[in-house]
Design a protein around this motif. Structure first.
Motif, PDB file in Angstrom:
ATOM      1  N   VAL A  17       0.876  -0.556   0.218  1.00 25.53           N
ATOM      2  CA  VAL A  17       0.302   0.095   0.491  1.00 25.53           C
ATOM      3  C   VAL A  17       1.405   0.928  -0.185  1.00 25.53           C
ATOM      4  O   VAL A  17       1.936   1.357   1.373  1.00 25.53           O
ATOM      5  CB  VAL A  17      -0.806  -0.233   1.646  1.00 25.53           C
ATOM      6  N   LEU A  18       0.775   1.607  -1.091  1.00 28.56           N
ATOM      7  CA  LEU A  18       2.107   3.160  -0.985  1.00 28.56           C
ATOM      8  C   LEU A  18       1.220   4.524  -1.316  1.00 28.56           C
ATOM      9  O   LEU A  18       0.278   4.573  -2.229  1.00 28.56           O
ATOM     10  CB  LEU A  18       2.176   2.932  -2.683  1.00 28.56           C
ATOM     11  N   GLY A  19       1.460   5.341  -1.002  1.00 21.01           N
ATOM     12  CA  GLY A  19       0.469   6.642  -1.098  1.00 21.01           C
ATOM     13  C   GLY A  19       1.815   7.943  -0.489  1.00 21.01           C
ATOM     14  O   GLY A  19       3.422   7.533  -0.043  1.00 21.01           O
ATOM     15  N   ALA A  20       1.476   9.242  -0.058  1.00 21.28           N
ATOM     16  CA  ALA A  20       1.934  10.006   0.471  1.00 21.28           C
ATOM     17  C   ALA A  20       2.563   9.850   2.367  1.00 21.28           C
ATOM     18  O   ALA A  20       1.647   9.029   2.662  1.00 21.28           O
ATOM     19  CB  ALA A  20       1.224  11.251   0.377  1.00 21.28           C
TER      20      ALA A  20
ATOM     21  N   ALA B  23      -5.056   7.279   4.791  1.00 22.46           N
ATOM     22  CA  ALA B  23      -5.348   6.657   3.766  1.00 22.46           C
ATOM     23  C   ALA B  23      -4.716   5.726   4.357  1.00 22.46           C
ATOM     24  O   ALA B  23      -5.468   4.517   3.751  1.00 22.46           O
ATOM     25  CB  ALA B  23      -5.495   7.805   2.617  1.00 22.46           C
ATOM     26  N   LEU B  24      -3.788   5.524   4.196  1.00 23.85           N
ATOM     27  CA  LEU B  24      -2.447   3.554   3.973  1.00 23.85           C
ATOM     28  C   LEU B  24      -3.808   2.435   4.833  1.00 23.85           C
ATOM     29  O   LEU B  24      -3.048   1.723   4.755  1.00 23.85           O
ATOM     30  CB  LEU B  24      -1.134   4.446   4.442  1.00 23.85           C
ATOM     31  N   PRO B  25      -3.618   3.429   6.309  1.00 21.63           N
ATOM     32  CA  PRO B  25      -3.986   2.193   7.297  1.00 21.63           C
ATOM     33  C   PRO B  25      -5.514   2.146   7.268  1.00 21.63           C
ATOM     34  O   PRO B  25      -5.966   0.814   6.991  1.00 21.63           O
ATOM     35  CB  PRO B  25      -3.873   2.617   8.603  1.00 21.63           C
TER      36      PRO B  25
ATOM     37  N   GLU C 242       2.259  -4.716   3.103  1.00 19.14           N
ATOM     38  CA  GLU C 242       3.290  -3.705   3.541  1.00 19.14           C
ATOM     39  C   GLU C 242       2.616  -2.452   3.189  1.00 19.14           C
ATOM     40  O   GLU C 242       2.421  -1.519   2.250  1.00 19.14           O
ATOM     41  CB  GLU C 242       4.625  -3.805   2.948  1.00 19.14           C
ATOM     42  N   LEU C 243       2.916  -1.192   4.351  1.00 21.28           N
ATOM     43  CA  LEU C 243       2.579  -0.460   3.820  1.00 21.28           C
ATOM     44  C   LEU C 243       4.201   0.965   3.504  1.00 21.28           C
ATOM     45  O   LEU C 243       4.938   0.980   4.362  1.00 21.28           O
ATOM     46  CB  LEU C 243       1.926   0.390   4.800  1.00 21.28           C
ATOM     47  N   LYS C 244       4.102   1.643   2.314  1.00 20.65           N
ATOM     48  CA  LYS C 244       5.631   2.480   2.243  1.00 20.65           C
ATOM     49  C   LYS C 244       4.572   4.548   1.438  1.00 20.65           C
ATOM     50  O   LYS C 244       3.579   4.291   1.185  1.00 20.65           O
ATOM     51  CB  LYS C 244       5.947   1.836   0.690  1.00 20.65           C
TER      52      LYS C 244
END
Length: 213
Positions: A141-144, A151-153, A163-165
């Protein structure tokens, strides 16, 4: 009989001069008095010693008993309610779905399911060379950076093990979902909803301690 002789006294107590005779006290009475005093003192010492022993074995009498319960009190943390996080709703998040696996159709099927769950769908297709066939887990999950606690979680609740990036994009409400080699399907909707509720309302955390006796 001389004028100095007391009435009724004669014989050995007869006064023949102008001085009274020196009368000796009864030695037996003195001994009895001393014995009585010594007995009283001994009894007093025995009583005092008994009280001291009682204090030792009972922990110091009333004062120790009064202080006892305070020493036995246990301190336990009192839970404090954690603040509710202001997370964005799925309808406020735009998801770009990219397939980084050799299997075809995964991006479209996943995008359709996310749309049913209330997310907005952006771009759908294959992953870029940076990630194509290089994602070994279920997905990324990729974001600002500004979306790291928003938004990511929220999107991550839909894919267990994701995986959060973060990257340098400027739009915090636009997030990429890159499907990896271990991807099989999204998390079941009921489980994802529970995870989203837990994320919005975390369990109380221990704060100040209080004593309970």
């Amino acid at each position: 009989m001389s004028m100095l002789t007391p009435p009724g006294m004669g014989g050995q107590y007869k006064i023949t001069g102008d001085k009274y005779p020196r009368m000796r006290r009864n030695r037996g009475r003195r001994r009895i008095a001393l014995a009585v005093v010594a007995s009283v003192a001994a009894l007093g010492l025995i009583g005092w010693g008994t009280l001291q022993l009682i204090d030792v074995f009972t922990g110091g009498g009333d004062e120790a008993s009064a202080a006892g319960p305070a020493a036995d009190c246990t301190a336990s943390p009192s839970p404090s309610a954690s603040p509710v996080k202001a997370l964005p709703e799925p309808a406020q998040i735009t998801v770009n779905v990219f397939n980084a696996t050799p299997r075809g159709g995964l991006a479209k099927d996943t995008a359709d399911e996310l749309k049913k769950r209330g997310f907005k769908i952006g771009d759908v297709g294959n992953a870029t060379k940076t990630y194509d066939k290089k994602v070994k887990g279920a997905g990324i999950v990729l974001g600002a950076e500004a979306a790291s606690d928003a938004a990511l979680p929220v999107l991550a609740t839909q894919l267990a093990g994701a995986e959060l990036k973060t990257d340098t994009r400027a739009k915090p409400a636009e997030v990429d979902l890159i499907l990896g080699t271990a991807f099989k399907s999204l998390t079941k909707k009921e489980d994802a909803d529970k995870a989203l509720t837990t994320l919005a309302k975390p369990a109380p955390t221990p704060s100040a301690t209080k004593k309970s006796c």
